[in-house]
Enzyme design. Structure first.
Site, PDB file in Angstrom:
ATOM      1  N   HIS A  41       0.834  -1.197   0.000  1.00  0.00           N
ATOM      2  CA  HIS A  41       0.000   0.000   0.000  1.00  0.00           C
ATOM      3  C   HIS A  41       0.872   1.252   0.000  1.00  0.00           C
ATOM      4  O   HIS A  41       1.933   1.296   0.626  1.00  0.00           O
ATOM      5  CB  HIS A  41      -0.931   0.019   1.210  1.00  0.00           C
ATOM      6  CG  HIS A  41      -2.110   0.917   1.022  1.00  0.00           C
ATOM      7  ND1 HIS A  41      -2.026   2.288   1.119  1.00  0.00           N
ATOM      8  CD2 HIS A  41      -3.403   0.637   0.705  1.00  0.00           C
ATOM      9  CE1 HIS A  41      -3.217   2.819   0.890  1.00  0.00           C
ATOM     10  NE2 HIS A  41      -4.071   1.843   0.638  1.00  0.00           N
ATOM     11  N   HIS A  42       0.384   2.273  -0.704  1.00  0.00           N
ATOM     12  CA  HIS A  42       1.149   3.518  -0.817  1.00  0.00           C
ATOM     13  C   HIS A  42       1.297   4.230   0.525  1.00  0.00           C
ATOM     14  O   HIS A  42       2.201   5.060   0.698  1.00  0.00           O
ATOM     15  CB  HIS A  42       0.463   4.450  -1.824  1.00  0.00           C
ATOM     16  CG  HIS A  42       1.406   5.347  -2.559  1.00  0.00           C
ATOM     17  ND1 HIS A  42       2.564   5.845  -1.983  1.00  0.00           N
ATOM     18  CD2 HIS A  42       1.371   5.858  -3.816  1.00  0.00           C
ATOM     19  CE1 HIS A  42       3.185   6.622  -2.859  1.00  0.00           C
ATOM     20  NE2 HIS A  42       2.490   6.641  -3.977  1.00  0.00           N
ATOM     21  N   CYS A  43       0.438   3.930   1.495  1.00  0.00           N
ATOM     22  CA  CYS A  43       0.583   4.588   2.801  1.00  0.00           C
ATOM     23  C   CYS A  43       1.842   4.128   3.518  1.00  0.00           C
ATOM     24  O   CYS A  43       2.303   4.775   4.464  1.00  0.00           O
ATOM     25  CB  CYS A  43      -0.644   4.347   3.673  1.00  0.00           C
ATOM     26  SG  CYS A  43      -0.781   2.665   4.326  1.00  0.00           S
TER      27      CYS A  43
END
Length: 454
Positions: free
Chosen positions: A136-138
Site C-alpha cells: 500500500h502507498h501509505c
C-alpha cells in the site's frame, strides 16, 4: 507508537474516496533461468521480508479520527500468508504477464492484515520466472519501495541511483513544528510557529503556491484522459537504453527527467490524435512527484515527496520543441518554488489535529478533480544488476496506482543500463495502453536521431 504522517494518511483517504481504486504500488522483476523450487523461493522471500518492520505490522485506526492511524505488530503474522504462487498462460509472453500484473494490482489489500503481497510467477517466456511485490502507498513512496524491493535480492540493499537526486545531498531534518492538542484555541499558535520557522523558505515559494492552486482549480481541456474509472486495470511497459537517454541529455543539455517527460508528452499527443481529439495547451497538466528524501533517510519506510504541476506541451508537434519546452517549464516550476510550497503546506498540516485534517481531506477528495490529467513519477533503481535466488534479474518494471479521476499513471525506473516505464491505466478508458508504451520508445528513438544532426 509510530503514527502515519498526514501525507501517508492521504493515500488511505484517496482510496476510501472511490470504491473503484486501489492505492497499492509495486514492481515486477523478471529473472533469467528456470525457477528454483517454490518452497525454497518462498522460504527465502519470507525470511527476507520478515526483516522489514512494516511488513510485520498492521494498521490501527482511532475512532472519530481522534488520532492518526498507527502501526502495531501483528500478533498472528505469518509471511507465508502473503506469498502466493501463480503460473502464466499462453506461453507467458509480455501480454500474459501484463494482464496478470493488472489483475493483481486492481484488487485492494486487506487492511486487517499487513498491507503487502508477494507473487512468485512461473512460466514467463524464455524459460524465465517473475516476482511481483505489492504494497500500500501509505507505507512508502517510490524510492522507499524500491529500497525494500532491492532488499529482497541476494545482496541485500545495493547502491541505487537515488543518491543522484538533489534531495539526497542534504541531511534529513524535519522543521521544528509543535504538535497541537484538540483544543482549537491552540491551532493559531501552532500555525504561527510554522510560519515563523519557515519564513525564509516561504518567501521564496509564494509564486509556487499560486501556481499549484491555479493548476488544481483550473480545469484541463476536456479529453478522454480524465474521468471516472472502473475497478479493472490495464498495464503495459516501455524499455529504452540509458545510454540513449544520456546521449540526448548531453547533446541538448537537459536532465533525464526532461527526456522522460518529453517522451511521455509525445506519446500522449499521439494518443489524443489517435482517439480523434485535438491536443490543447491545457490537455496534459501532469502531477510530477519530487523526492525530498535525504541519503540518511533512504531506508525509512514512509512517504517523503513534494510535487510540481507542469503543463506538458502536447500541443507542440516537433520532438525537439517538446523537449525544450519540457525543460523550460520544469525549470520555471522549480524556480517558482512549487516543491517548497507543497512541503510547507504538508508541514503546516502536520501541526493541526489529525481529526481536522482527515475530515478536510475526506471532503476534498470526494469533489470532482478536473485540473490534473495524469502523473509521472521518476524512481531511481539499483545501479547494478541484482540476483534473486542466484538468478539474474533481467528487468524490473515499476507499477504505479491510479486514483482521483486520473485514468493513466506512469512510473519511470532506472535499473542498471536501462530505463523502464510502467503504465497503469483504467481498463475501459485506455484500451490503447500498449500503444502508449510504444509511443514512448518511438519518441526516444526520434530524439536519438536528432542528436546526429549538426
Amino acid at each position: 507508537m509510530e503514527r502515519l504522517s498526514p501525507l501517508d494518511s492521504a493515500f488511505l483517504e484517496a482510496e476510501d474516496s472511490d470504491r473503484h481504486v486501489s492505492l497499492a504500488l509495486g514492481a515486477v522483476a523478471v529473472m533469467d533461468g528456470p525457477m528454483p523450487e517454490f518452497d525454497s523461493v518462498g522460504a527465502a522471500i519470507a525470511e527476507r521480508v520478515a526483516r522489514v518492520e512494516r511488513f510485520r505490522q498492521v494498521l490501527q485506526v482511532h475512532r472519530l479520527d481522534l488520532g492518526a492511524p498507527h502501526w502495531a505488530e501483528d500478533p498472528t503474522f505469518d509471511p507465508h500468508r502473503h506469498i502466493h504462487r501463480a503460473a502464466l498462460p499462453h506461453g507467458g509472453d509480455d501480454q500474459a504477464l501484463f494482464r496478470f500484473v493488472a489483475d493483481v494490482m486492481e484488487r485492494r489489500l486487506d487492511r486487517d492484515r499487513p498491507l503487502w503481497e508477494c507473487w512468485i510467477i512461473e512460466g514467463v517466456a524464455g524459460g524465465r520466472w517473475g516476482l511481483l511485490m505489492k504494497m500500500h502507498h501509505c507505507i512508502a513512496d517510490g524510492i522507499a519501495t524500491m529500497q525494500m524491493f532491492a532488499g529482497l535480492s541476494d545482496s541485500g540493499s545495493p547502491d541505487t541511483f537515488a543518491t543522484d537526486i538533489r534531495a539526497s545531498r542534504v541531511t534529513a531534518s524535519a522543521p521544528d513544528v509543535r504538535g497541537v492538542v484538540l483544543n482549537p484555541l491552540e491551532w493559531p499558535g501552532a500555525l504561527w510557529h510554522v510560519a515563523t520557522t519557515l519564513t525564509d523558505t516561504a518567501s521564496r515559494s509564494v509564486a509556487g503556491a499560486l501556481q499549484i492552486a491555479g493548476g488544481l482549480l483550473n480545469p484541463a481541456a476536456e479529453s478522454s484522459l480524465t474521468g471516472p474509472v472502473t475497478t479493472m486495470r490495464r498495464f503495459s511497459a516501455a524499455h529504452v537504453r540509458l545510454r540513449d537517454v544520456e546521449r540526448i541529455q548531453s547533446r541538448f543539455d537537459v536532465t533525464l527527467n526532461d527526456v522522460a517527460l518529453a517522451a511521455i508528452t509525445s506519446s500522449y499527443r499521439d494518443a489524443l490524435i489517435r482517439r480523434g481529439e485535438e491536443p490543447q495547451k491545457t490537455s496534459l497538466r501532469t502531477l510530477v512527484p519530487v523526492s525530498v528524501r535525504a541519503t540518511d533517510a533512504m531506508n525509512l519506510t514512509d512517504n517523503r515527496v513534494s510535487l510540481m504541476l507542469p503543463l506538458l506541451p502536447v500541443d507542440k508537434d516537433d520532438p525537439l520543441e517538446q523537449l525544450q519546452s519540457v525543460r523550460h517549464r520544469l525549470t520555471r516550476s522549480k524556480k517558482a518554488g512549487q516543491r517548497e510550497a507543497v512541503s510547507i503546506f504538508v508541514t503546516a498540516v502536520g501541526a493541526l489535529p489529525f481529526a481536522l485534517t482527515a475530515w478536510a481531506a475526506r471532503a476534498l477528495m470526494r469533489l470532482p478533480q478536473r485540473g490534473v490529467v495524469t502523473f509521472a513519477t521518476n524512481v531511481p533503481g539499483p545501479r547494478r544488476r541484482l540476483k534473486i535466488m542466484g538468478c539474474r534479474v533481467a528487468r524490473i518494471l515499476p507499477i504505479p496506482p491510479i486514483a482521483l479521476q486520473l485514468r493513466t499513471g506512469i512510473a519511470i525506473l532506472s535499473y542498471a543500463d536501462s530505463l523502464y516505464f510502467g503504465i497503469t491505466a483504467d481498463y475501459d478508458a485506455a484500451p490503447d495502453v500498449d500503444e502508449l508504451a510504444r509511443g514512448i520508445e518511438q519518441a526516444i528513438d526520434r530524439l536519438v536521431a536528432l542528436t546526429e544532426r549538426p
